[in-house]
Design a protein around this motif. Sequence first.
Motif, short mmCIF file in Angstrom:
data_model
loop_
_atom_site.label_atom_id
_atom_site.label_comp_id
_atom_site.label_asym_id
_atom_site.label_seq_id
_atom_site.Cartn_x
_atom_site.Cartn_y
_atom_site.Cartn_z
N SER A 270 0.80 -1.21 0.00
CA SER A 270 0.00 0.00 0.00
C SER A 270 0.84 1.27 0.00
O SER A 270 0.34 2.33 -0.37
CB SER A 270 -0.94 0.01 1.21
OG SER A 270 -0.20 0.13 2.41
N ILE A 325 -5.86 0.28 -1.25
CA ILE A 325 -4.68 0.78 -1.96
C ILE A 325 -3.71 -0.36 -2.25
O ILE A 325 -3.10 -0.42 -3.33
CB ILE A 325 -3.99 1.88 -1.11
CG1 ILE A 325 -4.91 3.09 -0.99
CG2 ILE A 325 -2.68 2.29 -1.75
CD1 ILE A 325 -5.27 3.75 -2.29
N MET A 328 -4.81 -2.23 -5.26
CA MET A 328 -4.58 -1.48 -6.49
C MET A 328 -3.10 -1.46 -6.90
O MET A 328 -2.79 -1.05 -8.02
CB MET A 328 -5.05 -0.03 -6.33
CG MET A 328 -6.52 0.12 -6.10
SD MET A 328 -6.97 1.86 -5.87
CE MET A 328 -8.67 1.70 -5.33
N PRO A 332 -1.96 2.66 -7.63
CA PRO A 332 -3.11 3.06 -6.82
C PRO A 332 -3.58 4.48 -7.15
O PRO A 332 -3.02 5.16 -8.00
CB PRO A 332 -2.56 2.98 -5.39
CG PRO A 332 -1.12 3.35 -5.56
CD PRO A 332 -0.69 2.78 -6.89
#
Length: 414
Positions: A270, A325, A328, A332
């Motif tokens: 993240s 996040i 992703m 992100p």
Amino acid sequence: MALLTHLLACVFGTGSWVAINGLWVELPLLEVVVIYVVVSVGIVACLLLAFLWDYTSPIAGTTHSTAFLILTFFLSLVDCTSSVTFLPFMMQLQAQYLTTFFIGEGLSGLIPALIALGQGSGISSCANVSQVVNITSDNETMEGTVFQMETRYLPARFSTFIFFLLMAAMMVACLVAFFFLTRQPKVWELSQQQLCPSTIILNSFDQILEDGGGTARGEGYSCPKSTKGPMETHPEKVSYSVAKLAFIYLLITWVSSLTNGVLPSVQSYSCLPYGNTAYHLSATLSSMANPLACIVAMVLPSRSLALLGALSLAGTGFGAYNMAIAVMSPCPLLQHSQWGDAIIILSWVLFTGTLSYVKVMAGVILRSRSHSALVWYGALEQLGSLLGALLMFPLVNIYGFFQSADYCSLQCPL
């Protein structure tokens, strides 16, 4: 004396999670000797890691870091048993020292992080590297130069050997603090000294005189009820319904699963898409948020279950953003914006801070109830950690659900 005990409790708490968080073990019996054994094992394991962390041996034709894995197991054993031994021991001290213990527990994550930052662990920079390649055009092959960005890790300021020696030193400090804490006046000793004109030494913690009267076993001395002053009573045991207790234990399990198992598994996914600076800031500041939340709990304590539930919900929301996040990664939201960096750092800090406050106040509430309640606190904390680890291990290590990001070579749309 109170300040000294606060300091000792804080240093003692630093040994609870200083190595790693990982494995679930059966509840050990609460004896002082158990804690001595647990902390001593941690000291020996850290010392051996300093010398053997890079030792490998062949197994089934493949080289494995056997010494590292075996010693890591023992460190896991130390850290997981700390929750069900350290916390019940703190029941023997006055309630005010429990929050200080949690501050030390938070520092057990912050101090290694600061040492690693000082060491330069994982610090990297982007370098523009040239590479000679063969280019074929019109049946002719020519050499050309291609430039690309690569991640270059900076050399460490001191070795892994020194780092593990520092970890061993922290465990030694924990052992020394525990030695002196065992020689501090216990809650039941202090209460009897306040209630009676002479000191009464009881044989065990379970021999607390609930009403201040009666005879202490083995002493032949009766403490009259008339000696009890208005402010000299035992800390009142708070009564909670079964539903409220179940709610508290559910919060402990849920919060522990998030903070010890689920979210730590994806912090790099993240944060690294936003760069190494964002990653190190989020890791360090979130580690600082833990002891700071404990200090807030000491200054502004609240036993409101509604507030603890609301903070748990808020912390879960921040954790959900961090998880989203990570999913992703490597591209992100707001990746090329300073807002993206600031939001992910703030989200990690608030996630750790809110849930740390919940854990501390849950411990304070259960401490006021009974000795066994703190034992169950530690047990459910480890159960939550286990469930979180069991959930995330296959997602991260087997199915490859998350993708790593190399910030220097990312090819994401603006």
